[in-house]
Design a protein around this motif. Structure first.
Motif, short mmCIF file in Angstrom:
data_model
loop_
_atom_site.label_atom_id
_atom_site.label_comp_id
_atom_site.label_asym_id
_atom_site.label_seq_id
_atom_site.Cartn_x
_atom_site.Cartn_y
_atom_site.Cartn_z
N THR A 1 -10.75 8.80 20.78
CA THR A 1 -9.96 10.02 21.10
C THR A 1 -10.22 10.99 19.75
OG1 THR A 1 -7.80 9.61 19.86
CG2 THR A 1 -8.31 8.87 22.27
N GLY A 2 -10.74 10.49 18.67
CA GLY A 2 -10.71 11.50 17.55
C GLY A 2 -9.58 11.71 16.73
N LYS A 3 -8.45 11.10 17.30
CA LYS A 3 -7.14 11.37 16.54
C LYS A 3 -6.89 10.59 15.50
CE LYS A 3 -4.78 12.88 20.89
NZ LYS A 3 -3.77 12.77 21.91
N SER A 4 -6.02 10.65 14.57
CA SER A 4 -5.47 9.68 13.49
C SER A 4 -4.01 9.92 12.96
CB SER A 4 -6.57 10.06 12.17
OG SER A 4 -6.41 11.27 11.66
N THR A 5 -3.46 8.61 12.44
CA THR A 5 -2.36 8.91 11.89
C THR A 5 -2.37 8.40 10.75
OG1 THR A 5 -1.39 8.66 14.10
CG2 THR A 5 0.12 8.09 12.35
N ILE A 6 -1.71 9.00 9.56
CA ILE A 6 -1.42 8.66 8.32
C ILE A 6 -0.06 8.16 8.10
CG2 ILE A 6 -1.57 9.10 6.19
CD1 ILE A 6 -3.68 11.16 6.70
N LEU A 7 0.23 6.76 7.47
CA LEU A 7 1.54 6.39 7.18
C LEU A 7 1.51 6.46 5.66
CD1 LEU A 7 2.34 3.49 9.68
CD2 LEU A 7 3.26 5.87 9.69
N GLU A 8 2.35 7.09 5.09
CA GLU A 8 2.62 7.19 3.51
C GLU A 8 3.95 6.51 3.19
OE1 GLU A 8 0.29 10.61 1.56
OE2 GLU A 8 1.45 11.62 3.38
N PRO B 1 0.81 -1.10 -0.14
CA PRO B 1 -0.03 0.07 0.05
C PRO B 1 1.05 1.12 0.02
CG PRO B 1 0.13 -0.87 2.23
CD PRO B 1 0.85 -1.89 1.37
N ALA B 2 0.37 2.42 -0.44
CA ALA B 2 0.86 3.76 -0.46
C ALA B 2 0.57 4.47 0.72
CB ALA B 2 0.60 4.62 -1.84
N ARG B 3 -0.64 4.07 1.48
CA ARG B 3 -1.24 4.66 2.43
C ARG B 3 -2.05 3.61 3.38
NH1 ARG B 3 -4.62 10.42 2.82
NH2 ARG B 3 -2.68 11.01 1.79
N MET B 4 -1.39 4.05 4.76
CA MET B 4 -2.07 3.39 5.85
C MET B 4 -2.65 4.39 6.91
SD MET B 4 0.70 0.29 6.27
CE MET B 4 -0.04 -0.69 7.51
N THR B 5 -3.96 4.35 7.10
CA THR B 5 -4.46 5.37 8.06
C THR B 5 -5.35 4.61 9.22
OG1 THR B 5 -5.17 6.94 5.94
CG2 THR B 5 -6.42 7.21 7.89
#
Length: 262
Positions: A233-240, A223-227
């Protein structure tokens, strides 16, 4: 002769369908997971660049860049990976070393350049936040088949719109901060499309979505992106991910605690 061949093909298809129907949900789930694992492994080694973007509930963001390398050993029964941050300056040199095994608990170490020491991640620490992100330390480990029991639930549309998926329920066999997980694996190429994580209270705490898959070497999908979204908590992290390189000549000596400090 043509009729005989046609009857033979029909008989084989019927036999295959009968065998599938005879499988228990546990057997089918384990088989699907094993097939997905088989198409993703066997690459030898790889190196890739990554960028991590942390987002707060109000929309504020911060970014970090890193490099990661992975080596398979024992025909893929063991993997070693080393992730090293190189930007921004306050996190530069921070490194995570992981030794993942098929039949026992994985091992992880964190190197903090600010104190110049290596810390082993054990017990409840594995469920802690990795450098302030929504990924836990245990999320950064190769999710091999033997670390879970699998149960096929049904086939349904993939939650991220990537076609049709097998929906499996998997339960960790070893110490984990998760009681259970739901995984969606597409039926077309057996790629993981999404994972829902449930905590010990039965709450759906996080959801991981994969997108932008590309095939490398005519075989390996990445994958190019993992979200990762934290529903509590409403937080998020994106791995590109970018710049995948395979068979670069990595060796076991590149994945030691001494190598982290270097």
């Amino acid at each position: 002769m043509i009729l005989r061949r046609l009857l033979f093909v029909i008989a084989m298809l019927a036999a295959g369908a009968g065998a599938a129907l005879a499988q228990t949900p546990e057997q089918r789930g384990q088989q699907i997971a094993a097939r997905a694992d088989a198409v993703a492994t066997g690459f030898g080694d790889l190196q890739v660049s990554g960028e991590m973007t942390l987002r707060t509930p109000t929309g504020a963001t911060s970014s970090r860049r890193f490099a990661m390398k992975t080596l398979e050993l024992g025909g893929g029964r063991e993997t070693r990976s080393l992730l090293v941050f190189d930007w921004p300056g306050d996190i530069r040199g921070t490194a995570l070393l992981t030794h993942a095994f098929d039949n026992r608990q994985d091992s992880q170490w964190l190197y903090l350049p600010s104190v110049g020491r290596v810390k082993k991640i054990t017990g409840g620490g594995r469920s802690g936040s990795f450098v302030g992100s929504e990924f836990a330390y245990e999320d950064m480990v190769e999710q091999d088949v033997a670390s879970f029991s699998h149960l096929w639930l049904r086939d349904e549309p993939c939650p991220n719109g990537a076609g049709r998926c097998h929906l499996l329920q998997r339960t960790p066999r070893y110490s984990s901060g998760y009681a259970q997980q739901l995984v969606w694996i597409d039926t077309a190429a057996l790629r993981y499309q999404a994972v829902a994580y449930f905590n010990r209270r039965g709450q759906r705490s996080k959801t991981l979505t994969m997108s932008g898959y590309r095939q490398y070497g005519g075989r390996y999908w990445r994958p190019a992106r993992m979200t990762m979204v934290n529903h509590l908590t409403g937080k998020s992290t994106i791995l590109e991910w970018s710049g995948y390189r395979f068979n670069t000549g990595l060796r076991p000596g590149d994945f030691t605690r001494e190598a982290m400090a270097r």
